[in-house]
Design a protein around this motif. Structure first.
Motif, PDB file in Angstrom:
ATOM      1  N   ALA A  72       0.830  -1.210   0.000  1.00 52.63           N
ATOM      2  CA  ALA A  72       0.000   0.000   0.000  1.00 52.63           C
ATOM      3  C   ALA A  72       0.863   1.258   0.000  1.00 52.63           C
ATOM      4  N   ALA A  73       2.006   1.195   0.679  1.00 53.61           N
ATOM      5  CA  ALA A  73       2.912   2.353   0.707  1.00 53.61           C
ATOM      6  C   ALA A  73       3.403   2.667  -0.704  1.00 53.61           C
ATOM      7  N   ILE A  74       3.686   1.635  -1.480  1.00 54.18           N
ATOM      8  CA  ILE A  74       4.148   1.838  -2.858  1.00 54.18           C
ATOM      9  C   ILE A  74       3.044   2.493  -3.692  1.00 54.18           C
ATOM     10  N   VAL A  75       1.804   2.018  -3.498  1.00 55.65           N
ATOM     11  CA  VAL A  75       0.683   2.614  -4.232  1.00 55.65           C
ATOM     12  C   VAL A  75       0.553   4.099  -3.860  1.00 55.65           C
ATOM     13  N   GLY A  76       0.690   4.411  -2.559  1.00 53.89           N
ATOM     14  CA  GLY A  76       0.632   5.806  -2.128  1.00 53.89           C
ATOM     15  C   GLY A  76       1.747   6.632  -2.748  1.00 53.89           C
ATOM     16  N   LEU A  77       2.960   6.097  -2.719  1.00 57.84           N
ATOM     17  CA  LEU A  77       4.101   6.838  -3.272  1.00 57.84           C
ATOM     18  C   LEU A  77       3.941   7.048  -4.778  1.00 57.84           C
ATOM     19  N   GLN A  78       3.415   6.053  -5.462  1.00 59.25           N
ATOM     20  CA  GLN A  78       3.201   6.212  -6.904  1.00 59.25           C
ATOM     21  C   GLN A  78       2.242   7.381  -7.162  1.00 59.25           C
ATOM     22  N   GLY A  79       1.209   7.507  -6.321  1.00 66.78           N
ATOM     23  CA  GLY A  79       0.285   8.628  -6.461  1.00 66.78           C
ATOM     24  C   GLY A  79       0.993   9.957  -6.268  1.00 66.78           C
ATOM     25  N   LEU A  80       1.827  10.025  -5.229  1.00 68.39           N
ATOM     26  CA  LEU A  80       2.552  11.270  -4.946  1.00 68.39           C
ATOM     27  C   LEU A  80       3.524  11.647  -6.065  1.00 68.39           C
ATOM     28  N   ARG A 115       4.773  -4.999  -7.578  1.00 69.93           N
ATOM     29  CA  ARG A 115       4.107  -3.694  -7.490  1.00 69.93           C
ATOM     30  C   ARG A 115       5.099  -2.554  -7.646  1.00 69.93           C
ATOM     31  N   VAL A 116       6.304  -2.712  -7.110  1.00 71.36           N
ATOM     32  CA  VAL A 116       7.280  -1.624  -7.224  1.00 71.36           C
ATOM     33  C   VAL A 116       7.800  -1.555  -8.668  1.00 71.36           C
ATOM     34  N   ALA A 117       7.847  -2.701  -9.352  1.00 74.39           N
ATOM     35  CA  ALA A 117       8.233  -2.680 -10.768  1.00 74.39           C
ATOM     36  C   ALA A 117       7.184  -1.922 -11.584  1.00 74.39           C
ATOM     37  N   LEU A 118       5.911  -2.188 -11.274  1.00 77.75           N
ATOM     38  CA  LEU A 118       4.840  -1.484 -11.991  1.00 77.75           C
ATOM     39  C   LEU A 118       4.891   0.020 -11.691  1.00 77.75           C
ATOM     40  N   ALA A 119       5.083   0.362 -10.406  1.00 78.73           N
ATOM     41  CA  ALA A 119       5.122   1.778 -10.021  1.00 78.73           C
ATOM     42  C   ALA A 119       6.270   2.492 -10.724  1.00 78.73           C
ATOM     43  N   THR A 120       7.421   1.839 -10.776  1.00 77.42           N
ATOM     44  CA  THR A 120       8.594   2.443 -11.419  1.00 77.42           C
ATOM     45  C   THR A 120       8.291   2.705 -12.895  1.00 77.42           C
ATOM     46  N   GLN A 121       7.650   1.707 -13.504  1.00 75.64           N
ATOM     47  CA  GLN A 121       7.262   1.828 -14.914  1.00 75.64           C
ATOM     48  C   GLN A 121       6.284   2.998 -15.101  1.00 75.64           C
ATOM     49  N   MET A 122       5.338   3.131 -14.169  1.00 78.21           N
ATOM     50  CA  MET A 122       4.295   4.154 -14.303  1.00 78.21           C
ATOM     51  C   MET A 122       4.841   5.569 -14.154  1.00 78.21           C
ATOM     52  N   ILE A 123       5.868   5.735 -13.331  1.00 80.39           N
ATOM     53  CA  ILE A 123       6.332   7.114 -13.088  1.00 80.39           C
ATOM     54  C   ILE A 123       7.496   7.505 -13.991  1.00 80.39           C
TER      55      ILE A 123
END
Lengths: 266, 206
Positions: free
Chosen positions: B158-166, B195-203
């Motif tokens: 959940a922290a990763i999802v929050g950070l991706q939003g920020l 999830r962190v791989a996806l977040a990295t890709q998204m940002i």
């Protein structure tokens, strides 16, 4: 003499715990076996001592159970050392149901094919023998754990023994059979049957089926998991199981689909 | 013409689950601010279907729900608290910042912490006075970075999802990318790694 309860609170070290497995105080032995599993101690000494504890004769319950053996069997599954397999296989013959159950669960975790014949033996007699033991809260054998272990090991020779259990009167036994049949045959019919079970039954049943779907990593169930009527924690764990079965870099579109569903459950 | 007071009474007096659901539905649909405290009370009835309907009603009422949700936050029922935090996260009004920070960092219930962590990433920062904005965002990043080390995988997730939003805020992207790189190197959980791989890709700017 010190009360066992005071000892329980004392922090253990690994050498203490190993030594305590031979303590004259039976409650210290019992606690030490649990402690070694909980703390995932990997030393050969710890493993050898736990294997020896599978033959303990000192610690008995009124009904003839073997508390220390149960804890030792559970701990050995967590330690991931296959030298425990022969001892666990022998424990499948123990007169104590809970020792047999703990051994089957640990053999599921260790996934060693050499356990297959002994596990299959517990399914002999089929559904007709798989009935409740009067006065006890369990069936004759730990069928669910046995079938889950056979499924995890991938023991395809067990298919014909597992299949009749799809008709067992108790739903959770049926689900364990269904889950194993999917693992052993790869036939989506069994995965879909679990998805169907997710739409029926009470919340307790849904939690069991969610865990089964997570354990087999059945991707077509992702959406059904996400919108089932159970607590988000259970749904997240099931979807985590799907991710674990399909973890790869770069991420597949299926994995991204599952991750997006998990995000909605936070 | 129905009076909201009648609708509230219908919720309070419902004596069967179907009656409760019907009454909550009608009250939520009325979208009257006077019904907000009753909708919040429904979150504590231990009826997940009714709670989901009440949450949707509260979210649609938007900014009018924010202060009551904060004031009436149930300290003794973590189920109800998780629903309230989810509503606050969805409305995304930055007045909820302090409540979300505290819930994400210190609540004992994982469901509450996950909802708060996700919510911290999605607040409407533009509603916040510009002099306060950067301090508030820094606090959110600090809290999320810290709970990205939690022992519970679902909290880290959940922290990763929050950070991706920020990371949608351009000034924050670079520091969040480096937090992601650390998580990717250190975390051993398959779901968290994915999830962190996806977040990295998204940002990453493409």
């Amino acid at each position: 003499m010190m009360e066992p309860s005071e000892e329980y609170a004392a922090p253990l070290t690994e050498p203490d715990a190993i030594a305590n497995l031979k303590s004259p105080d039976l409650s210290l032995r019992y606690y030490a076996a649990w402690w070694l599993g909980k703390n995932r101690t990997q030393s050969p000494d710890a493993i050898a001592s736990l294997i020896a504890a599978l033959d303990d004769e000192d610690d008995r319950t009124e009904l003839g159970g073997y508390p220390l053996r149960r804890n030792a069997a559970r701990a050995l599954g967590k330690l991931g050392d296959r030298s425990a397999v022969p001892g666990l296989i022998r424990s499948l013959d123990c007169p104590d149901f809970y020792v047999r159950e703990a051994a089957a669960q640990s053999l599921e975790l260790l996934r060693d094919p050499s356990a297959t014949p002994a596990l299959m033996k517990l399914l002999e007699g089929g559904v007709a023998s798989a009935m409740p033991i009067p006065g006890r809260p369990h069936l004759a054998e730990p069928y669910e754990s046995v079938m889950e272990a056979l499924g995890a090991i991938g023991a395809s020779e067990a298919v014909s023994l597992v299949e009749p259990f799809l008709q067992h009167p108790i739903p959770r036994v049926q689900f364990a059979a269904t889950r194993a049949m999917y693992q052993l045959t790869g036939n989506e019919m069994y995965g879909d049957r679990l998805v169907q079970a997710l739409a029926e039954g009470d919340v307790k049943q849904k939690r069991i089926v969610l865990a089964d779907l997570g354990a087999i990593g059945y991707l077509p169930a992702a959406e059904a998991i996400a919108c089932s009527d159970a607590e988000n924690s259970f749904k997240l764990l099931a979807l985590k199981g799907l991710i674990e079965s399909h973890a790869a870099e770069p991420l597949s579109t299926d994995s991204i689909r599952v991750l997006n569903l998990m995000d909605t459950l936070l | 013409m129905t009076d909201t007071a009648d609708l509230i009474r219908a919720v309070e007096q419902a004596d069967t689950p179907p009656r409760l659901l019907a009454a909550v539905k009608t009250l939520a649909k009325a979208q009257d601010e006077a019904g907000i405290p009753t909708l919040i009370a429904v979150l504590g009835y231990n009826n997940p279907v009714a709670a989901e309907i009440a949450i949707d009603g509260l979210i649609q009422l938007g900014s009018a729900s924010v202060q009551p949700l904060i004031t009436l936050l149930d300290e003794y029922n973590y189920g109800a608290r998780a629903y309230s935090i989810r509503a606050l996260a969805a409305i995304a009004d930055p007045r909820a910042l302090d409540v979300l920070l505290a819930a994400a960092a210190t609540d004992f219930a994982p469901s509450v912490r996950r909802a708060a962590a996700k919510g911290l990433g999605g607040l409407h920062w533009d509603l916040l006075d510009s002099s306060l904005r950067s301090t508030a965002q820094t606090k959110a990043i600090e809290t999320l970075t810290s709970i990205a080390q939690d022992a519970d995988w679902s909290i880290r997730y959940a922290a990763i999802v929050g950070l991706q939003g920020l990371a949608g805020v351009p000034d924050l992207r670079e520091s969040i990318a480096s937090v992601f790189a650390q998580i990717a190197a250190a975390d051993t959980d398959a779901a968290v790694k994915a999830r962190v791989a996806l977040a990295t890709q998204m940002i990453s700017p493409s």
